[in-house]
Design a protein around this motif. Sequence first.
Motif, short mmCIF file in Angstrom:
data_model
loop_
_atom_site.label_atom_id
_atom_site.label_comp_id
_atom_site.label_asym_id
_atom_site.label_seq_id
_atom_site.Cartn_x
_atom_site.Cartn_y
_atom_site.Cartn_z
N UNK A 43 0.81 -1.21 0.00
CA UNK A 43 0.00 0.00 0.00
C UNK A 43 0.85 1.26 0.00
N UNK A 44 2.05 1.18 0.55
CA UNK A 44 2.91 2.36 0.63
C UNK A 44 4.34 1.94 0.33
N UNK A 45 4.73 2.06 -0.94
CA UNK A 45 6.05 1.62 -1.36
C UNK A 45 7.17 2.43 -0.72
N UNK A 46 6.83 3.61 -0.20
CA UNK A 46 7.87 4.44 0.43
C UNK A 46 8.41 3.81 1.71
N UNK A 47 7.62 2.93 2.32
CA UNK A 47 8.05 2.28 3.56
C UNK A 47 8.87 1.02 3.33
N UNK A 48 9.03 0.61 2.07
CA UNK A 48 9.80 -0.58 1.76
C UNK A 48 11.29 -0.25 1.85
N UNK A 49 12.00 -1.04 2.64
CA UNK A 49 13.43 -0.78 2.84
C UNK A 49 14.31 -1.85 2.25
N UNK A 50 15.54 -1.48 1.97
CA UNK A 50 16.54 -2.42 1.46
C UNK A 50 17.22 -3.10 2.65
N UNK A 51 17.21 -4.45 2.64
CA UNK A 51 17.79 -5.20 3.76
C UNK A 51 18.96 -6.07 3.33
N UNK A 52 19.33 -6.01 2.06
CA UNK A 52 20.47 -6.79 1.59
C UNK A 52 20.23 -8.29 1.68
N UNK A 53 21.15 -9.00 2.32
CA UNK A 53 21.07 -10.46 2.42
C UNK A 53 20.42 -10.93 3.72
N UNK A 54 19.76 -10.03 4.43
CA UNK A 54 19.18 -10.40 5.72
C UNK A 54 18.12 -11.49 5.57
N UNK A 55 17.30 -11.41 4.54
CA UNK A 55 16.28 -12.44 4.33
C UNK A 55 16.92 -13.81 4.11
N UNK A 56 18.03 -13.86 3.40
CA UNK A 56 18.71 -15.12 3.14
C UNK A 56 19.33 -15.68 4.42
N UNK A 57 19.89 -14.82 5.23
CA UNK A 57 20.45 -15.28 6.51
C UNK A 57 19.36 -15.83 7.42
#
Length: 292
Positions: A43-57
Motif C-alpha cells: 500500500x505504501x512503497x515508500x516504507x519498503x526498505x533495502x535489507x540486503x542479504x538479511x532475508x537469506x540469513x
Amino acid sequence: MKPPIAPYAFIAPALLLLLAFGVLPVVVALLVSVTDLDLAGLADWANVGFVGLENYRELLADHGFWQALANTGIYAVFGVPAVVVASLAVALLLNRSENRFFRALRAFYFVPAVTAIVAVSLVWGYLYNTRFGLLNHLLSLVGLPPAQWLGDSVLVKFSVALVAVWRGTGLNIIIFLAALKGIPREYLEAAALDGASELRKITSIVLPLLRFAILFVTVTTVIAWLQLFDEPYVLTKGGPLGRSTSISLFLYQEGFAAGRFGYAGAGTLVLFLVIAGATLVQMRARRFDADH
C-alpha cells in the motif's frame, strides 16, 4: 543478403511468453528478496526498505525452511522413480495393441492429469479417512489396525506422494507412447526372428531407443516434484506439525498467508537454484553418457 525474418516471427510469441512468465518472475523475486516488502509495503512503497542479504540469513537459520526442504527431497526421491517407472511400464503395456479397448485405456490413464485437484482431494480424502475410508476397511479385513494416513508424521509423506504419483503418470504415459510409436517395427520383428524374448527386446532395443524420452520425462518430473504444492496444500495444509509441508507450500505460507514477500522471495530464489542445479546435473550426466 538479409537474414530471414519468418523464423524469428514464429518463435517471437514463445519467447515473449518465456520472458513474461519465466525470466521476469525470477528477476522480480530477486529484487523483492533484498527488501522487507510485506502487506503494508504494497500500500505504501515508500516504507519498503533495502535489507540486503538479511532475508537469506534468516531463511538459512529457519528450521521450518529446512524441514520443508527435507520433505521436498523425500517426495522427490520417492516420487520421481515411481512416476517414471510406472509411466513407462503402463506405456509399454498399452503399446502392445491398437484395438478399441487399449485406446480407451489410454484415455482412462490420462484422466488424472486433467482432473481438478479439488475433486482428486475429495476422493483421496475419503480413501484416507481414518474411520470409514476404503484403505482402512481393507486393513480391517486382514486383521490390521487402522492407519493414520494423513495424521502420522511418517506415513503422511507417502500418502501425499502417492496421490501425486497417481496424478503425474497420465501425461508421461502419453509422452512414452509417442516415443514408442517412433521405434521402427523392423527392429522388433528382426529380434523376434532371432528368438529374443519380450524382456530382451525391451532391454536391448526399446529402452536404448527411448533414452531421450526417458531423459525428458525424468527432468520434467524432477522439476515438478521439487515444486510440489497442490497435494500437500489440499490434503494436509502441511500438517501434522509441518511434516508434509513442501518447499513451495512453505513459501506460499510465508508470502501470502504471513505477508512476508521479501522473505518468500529469498526462498523462491533458493528453490530456483536447487531446481537449476538438479537439472544441470541430469543434463551433464546425459552428456557424459552420450560421450562414453
